[in-house]
Design an enzyme around this catalytic site. Structure first.
Site, PDB file in Angstrom:
ATOM      1  N   GLU A 118     -27.603  12.406 -15.675  1.00  0.00           N
ATOM      2  CA  GLU A 118     -26.330  11.980 -14.992  1.00  0.00           C
ATOM      3  C   GLU A 118     -25.392  12.839 -14.910  1.00  0.00           C
ATOM      4  OE1 GLU A 118     -26.542   9.396 -13.387  1.00  0.00           O
ATOM      5  OE2 GLU A 118     -27.652   7.581 -14.312  1.00  0.00           O
ATOM      6  N   HIS A 141     -20.455   7.281 -20.330  1.00  0.00           N
ATOM      7  CA  HIS A 141     -21.214   6.105 -19.637  1.00  0.00           C
ATOM      8  C   HIS A 141     -22.102   5.552 -20.460  1.00  0.00           C
ATOM      9  CE1 HIS A 141     -24.007   4.299 -16.938  1.00  0.00           C
ATOM     10  NE2 HIS A 141     -25.086   4.782 -17.283  1.00  0.00           N
ATOM     11  N   HIS A 143     -23.852   1.191 -21.630  1.00  0.00           N
ATOM     12  CA  HIS A 143     -24.595   0.022 -20.817  1.00  0.00           C
ATOM     13  C   HIS A 143     -23.815  -1.359 -21.677  1.00  0.00           C
ATOM     14  CE1 HIS A 143     -28.310   2.459 -19.586  1.00  0.00           C
ATOM     15  NE2 HIS A 143     -27.277   2.926 -18.716  1.00  0.00           N
ATOM     16  N   GLU A 171      -4.095  -7.506 -23.920  1.00  0.00           N
ATOM     17  CA  GLU A 171      -3.765  -6.083 -24.086  1.00  0.00           C
ATOM     18  C   GLU A 171      -4.442  -5.376 -22.656  1.00  0.00           C
ATOM     19  OE1 GLU A 171      -3.709  -4.212 -27.299  1.00  0.00           O
ATOM     20  OE2 GLU A 171      -1.953  -5.597 -27.113  1.00  0.00           O
ATOM     21  N   HIS A 212     -25.824  -2.290 -13.931  1.00  0.00           N
ATOM     22  CA  HIS A 212     -25.944  -1.082 -14.696  1.00  0.00           C
ATOM     23  C   HIS A 212     -25.276  -0.759 -16.016  1.00  0.00           C
ATOM     24  CE1 HIS A 212     -27.801   3.257 -14.741  1.00  0.00           C
ATOM     25  NE2 HIS A 212     -27.084   3.131 -15.810  1.00  0.00           N
TER      26      HIS A 212
HETATM   27  O1  2HA Z   1     -29.335   8.494 -19.376  1.00  0.00           O
HETATM   28  O2  2HA Z   1     -27.890   5.732 -18.938  1.00  0.00           O
HETATM   29  O3  2HA Z   1     -27.907   6.268 -16.329  1.00  0.00           O
HETATM   30  C1  2HA Z   1     -29.833   7.296 -19.463  1.00  0.00           C
HETATM   31  C2  2HA Z   1     -28.891   6.453 -18.636  1.00  0.00           C
HETATM   32  C3  2HA Z   1     -28.896   6.712 -17.005  1.00  0.00           C
HETATM   33 ZN    ZN Z   2     -27.259   4.366 -17.619  1.00  0.00          ZN
END
Ligand code: 2HA
Ligand code: ZN
Length: 273
Positions: A118, A141, A143, A171, A212
């Site tokens: 990414e 980033h 999840h 908040e 995602h």
């Molecule tokens: O690198 O989260 O979006 C693993 C991820 C890809």
């Molecule tokens: Zn990801």
């Protein structure tokens, strides 16, 4: 001058602690998630000989605006779970070369690996954030479970999504008055999702990738982490309550009172006053 041991560098220690926390919060299963952190050249030079490039790695996109900039970045295919015990294999320190399309490896990825797939979304997001906030350093980033769940059951309209999150805890409007931008499902790891994410990052520090995960940006690892944590907390309240009758809510008038009291400006067009 002798170089200090890089394993004692605050930015490496911080990356170890942050990835470990994110893993334990369930935001980064397997190889999920990635972080890039813009470093101060002078600080890196205390630990590494900046003239010593281990190898070069093409990035596949143009990052001219970041030439000479140094980042510590999580590795592709690597697990956040393992960064704490083996930072030199799971992290790398790269500098964007003079051509703008090559990364010079200064440390890390010790098994021959490379930066996260990414990287386009990360570096393009850094360019966007730096254009609106020169103090921005981190793009993260991950999840987060409830945020991800929310993208299955809530509309993906940026304004509606932001409004719902702001209502989920007092908040929220103070921590992310800029709201969240929401992207529809897109193929990850591509320049296209990188460009779309970076465009959103001009508007807000949080970008939801529907079905995602989430991107968060900030001046420090702590700030980006705190942002993700607050968005995920709001999504958790949503997922705990969405199927129940709503008896009480934070009104738009109350959100405005909060914003005024804490001297933040809520993103325009969301509160109906
Ligand atoms: O690198 O989260 O979006 C693993 C991820 C890809
Ligand atoms: Zn990801």
């Amino acid at each position: 001058m002798d170089k200090k041991n890089i394993l004692t560098a605050p930015f490496v220690r911080e990356m170890q602690k942050t990835t470990a926390n994110m893993y334990r919060l369930g935001w980064d299963e397997r190889n999920g998630g990635n972080i890039s952190y813009l470093l101060d050249e002078g600080e890196v030079a205390e630990y590494l000989d900046l003239a010593c490039v281990i190898r070069t790695i093409p990035t596949g996109f143009d990052a001219t605006a970041l030439i000479g900039k140094i980042f510590i970045v999580t590795g592709t295919g690597k697990y956040f779970k393992n960064v704490e015990d083996d930072p030199e294999n799971n992290l790398g320190i790269i500098r964007i070369a003079e051509d703008g399309t090559t990364a010079e490896l200064l440390w890390g990825y010790s098994d021959g690996g490379r930066f996260t797939s990414e990287l386009p979304a990360h570096l393009m997001s850094h360019i966007s954030r730096l254009s609106v906030d020169p103090a921005n350093r981190v793009v993260m980033h991950c999840h987060p479970t409830n945020l991800l769940a929310m993208t299955y059951v809530h509309t993906l309209d940026t304004k509606e999504f932001t409004h719902t999150l702001w209502q989920m805890s007092t908040e929220c409007v103070v921590v992310f008055p800029d709201g969240v931008e929401v992207l529809p499902w897109m193929l990850c790891g591509t320049n296209e999702i990188g460009e779309a994410t970076a465009a959103c990052m001009k508007e807000a520090r949080s970008v939801v990738w529907a079905l995602h995960g989430l991107y968060g940006a900030g001046k420090s690892l702590d700030e980006a982490f705190g942002l993700v944590e607050t968005v995920e907390k709001a999504a958790t309240i949503y997922m705990l309550t969405a199927h129940l009758p709503r008896v009480n809510t934070i009104t738009d008038e109350q959100l405005k009172i909060l914003a005024d009291f804490f001297h933040v400006t809520p993103k325009a067009g969301i509160l109906k006053l």
